[in-house]
Design an enzyme around this catalytic site. Structure first.
Site, PDB file in Angstrom:
ATOM      1  CG  LEU A 184     -12.704   3.878  -1.867  1.00 17.96           C
ATOM      2  CD1 LEU A 184     -11.655   4.971  -1.825  1.00 17.96           C
ATOM      3  CD2 LEU A 184     -12.832   3.204  -0.510  1.00 17.96           C
ATOM      4  CD  GLN A 198      -5.973   9.479   3.995  1.00 21.30           C
ATOM      5  OE1 GLN A 198      -6.757   8.532   3.930  1.00 21.30           O
ATOM      6  NE2 GLN A 198      -4.736   9.340   4.476  1.00 21.30           N
ATOM      7  CD  GLU A 209      -3.358   3.113  -0.540  1.00 21.24           C
ATOM      8  OE1 GLU A 209      -2.134   3.098  -0.330  1.00 21.24           O
ATOM      9  OE2 GLU A 209      -4.164   3.770   0.152  1.00 21.24           O
ATOM     10  CG  HIS A 225      -8.996   7.184  -1.393  1.00 25.79           C
ATOM     11  ND1 HIS A 225      -8.640   6.785  -2.665  1.00 25.79           N
ATOM     12  CD2 HIS A 225      -8.734   6.127  -0.584  1.00 25.79           C
ATOM     13  CE1 HIS A 225      -8.205   5.538  -2.618  1.00 25.79           C
ATOM     14  NE2 HIS A 225      -8.243   5.114  -1.360  1.00 25.79           N
ATOM     15  NE  ARG A 249      -7.253   6.060   7.412  1.00 24.60           N
ATOM     16  CZ  ARG A 249      -7.468   5.248   6.379  1.00 24.60           C
ATOM     17  NH1 ARG A 249      -6.722   4.167   6.221  1.00 24.60           N
ATOM     18  NH2 ARG A 249      -8.402   5.524   5.490  1.00 24.60           N
ATOM     19  CG  PHE A 257      -2.333  -0.427   0.963  1.00 26.09           C
ATOM     20  CD1 PHE A 257      -2.637  -1.341  -0.026  1.00 26.09           C
ATOM     21  CD2 PHE A 257      -3.381   0.089   1.710  1.00 26.09           C
ATOM     22  CE1 PHE A 257      -3.940  -1.727  -0.277  1.00 26.09           C
ATOM     23  CE2 PHE A 257      -4.689  -0.277   1.479  1.00 26.09           C
ATOM     24  CZ  PHE A 257      -4.979  -1.197   0.480  1.00 26.09           C
ATOM     25  CG  HIS A 291     -11.059   7.972   2.240  1.00 23.95           C
ATOM     26  ND1 HIS A 291     -12.093   7.115   1.916  1.00 23.95           N
ATOM     27  CD2 HIS A 291     -10.082   7.192   2.779  1.00 23.95           C
ATOM     28  CE1 HIS A 291     -11.764   5.871   2.248  1.00 23.95           C
ATOM     29  NE2 HIS A 291     -10.552   5.891   2.790  1.00 23.95           N
ATOM     30  NE  ARG A 314      -5.370   5.691   1.315  1.00 25.33           N
ATOM     31  CZ  ARG A 314      -6.269   4.994   1.999  1.00 25.33           C
ATOM     32  NH1 ARG A 314      -6.979   5.586   2.951  1.00 25.33           N
ATOM     33  NH2 ARG A 314      -6.457   3.719   1.745  1.00 25.33           N
TER      34      ARG A 314
END
Length: 415
Positions: free
Chosen positions: A240, A228, A243, A230, A362, A114, A327, A267
């Site tokens: 969404l 945050q 990821e 996305h 995050r 990730f 997000h 992100r």
């Protein structure tokens, strides 16, 4: 109604908290606004981070370092360290409850990379990890006797001489305001990214109401400015695209088919790169075409479905238009490392809490881990507090005040 422990919120953190409070032998109620499977946890797709004994070229130290770096150095070291060290135990426990993670040919848990790390430490179930974990925990809660109350909206925290006495709620089926007494309360009601309507991966129910309730109760909030975005959501709706897509090798390209950024940046950085490219006059897309139908249908079935249903795009042969959307919210109710808050016997966990784990940003895969780890911890700590505590009177003037407020809304004009 009298409960030893009340948990507000039906995502992974709330379910885990309720389960552990119930396992302590207490009478537990789980309050949820609507259907438990509509939480943000249930739509979290990509996976849950953990360094396992079988994880290659990785370590707990690296996971801690990546998390703190991704947090722009604003993470709380003690909370990050505890969460990361407990990750493998969480994965093993979820497996024991019935969560079936994808596996390698050797039979070990499969892990994908990730953003923010080159290590493959994200455990997953295709691209529906959150839904699988949520469903398993919900079944376990029902099996072990947690009283799940759907379609109840929390309104306020009731106190007596600065001590917790219970909560007031709106019962949605008849719009009645009611009160429940409790010895311990766990707030796990999620974040507030849903307020970015039309530009959010969240439902409008993610409105931060539990955080607002905490503020009205004079509890501290922290880091509320950190939201945050996305980087990969459908350009026309904010839906969404996990990821997991980039973790499995999908490219980010422009209208010329050129890759202009590293797909596995954190992100915040990736979202900024995409917006800068858009402001320079380019369109931005996710390119799955080189991955092939077999891999997509095995590991990214939800991405293919969302693209087709939400944008009319077949990702096997077409580019998918994307844009960043709100997000996840890093800020929330300030808590200590043991999830306790400013009010005795009130605890908070999950996205509504500022645990200090995420800082300003995050890492993908850390939210489900945070929810599980701190949800379990909140359940344990709230149970201990409830066993030592006692019930306090509820001032029904507060109930009457809330009822009059609701009545005024219902009798007002709709515009």
């Amino acid at each position: 109604m009298l409960y030893d422990v009340i948990v507000v919120g039906s995502g992974i953190s709330g379910l885990y908290a309720a389960l552990y409070a119930r396992r302590a032998g207490l009478n537990v109620a789980l309050i949820c606004k609507s259907n438990p499977l509509r939480s943000n946890s249930a739509v979290a797709s990509g996976g849950i981070n953990a360094v396992l004994k079988t994880t290659r070229q990785d370590s707990i130290r690296e996971h801690i370092a990546d998390t703190l770096k991704g947090a722009d150095k604003l993470g709380r070291f003690s909370a990050v360290s505890a969460m990361v060290a407990g990750a493998e135990e969480i994965i093993n426990e979820l497996q024991a409850m019935g969560v079936v993670f994808d596996t390698t040919d050797e039979g070990t848990i499969a892990q994908r990379p990730f953003g923010g790390t080159k290590a493959s430490r994200t455990c997953y179930i295709a691209d529906k990890t959150g839904a699988s974990i949520t469903q398993t925990l919900l079944v376990q809660c029902r099996k072990e006797g947690v009283n799940i109350l759907q379609n109840h909206v929390m309104l306020s925290i009731a106190t007596y001489k600065d001590q917790l006495s219970g909560i007031t709620l709106l019962r949605r089926r008849d719009s009645q305001v009611i009160a429940f007494a409790c010895k311990s309360l766990i707030l796990a009601g999620g974040g507030y990214a849903g307020i970015y309507r039309g530009h959010s991966t969240n439902s409008q129910e993610s409105s931060g109401d539990v955080i607002a309730i905490a503020l009205r109760a004079k509890m501290r909030l922290s880091n509320m400015e950190f939201v945050q975005f996305h980087p990969t959501t459908l350009a026309n709706s904010g839906t969404l695209i996990s990821e997991a897509a980039r973790g499995e090798g999908a490219y980010i390209v422009d209208e010329n088919g050129e890759r202009f950024t590293d797909e596995l940046l954190t992100r915040d950085k990736l979202s900024r790169n995409i917006v800068k490219h858009q402001l320079a006059g380019h369109s931005v897309y996710l390119d799955f075409r080189h991955l092939g139908e077999e891999l997509i249908d095995k590991k990214l079935p939800s991405a293919r479905k969302h693209a087709l249903n939400g944008a009319g795009i077949d990702i096997l042969s077409e580019l998918l238009p994307i844009t960043p959307s709100a997000h996840y919210t890093m800020g929330g109710i300030w808590v200590r490392d043991n999830t306790s808050t400013d009010i005795p016997n009130v605890f908070a966990c999950g996205e509504c809490a500022y645990s200090g784990v995420h800082g300003a940003n995050r890492l993908g895969g850390n939210s489900l881990l945070e929810a599980a780890y701190f949800g379990r911890l909140a359940g344990i700590e709230a149970s201990r507090a409830a066993k030592k505590g006692e019930f306090h009177p509820i001032d029904y003037a507060l109930v009457d005040k809330e009822a009059r407020y609701v009545e005024a809304i219902l009798e007002g004009e709709n515009r």
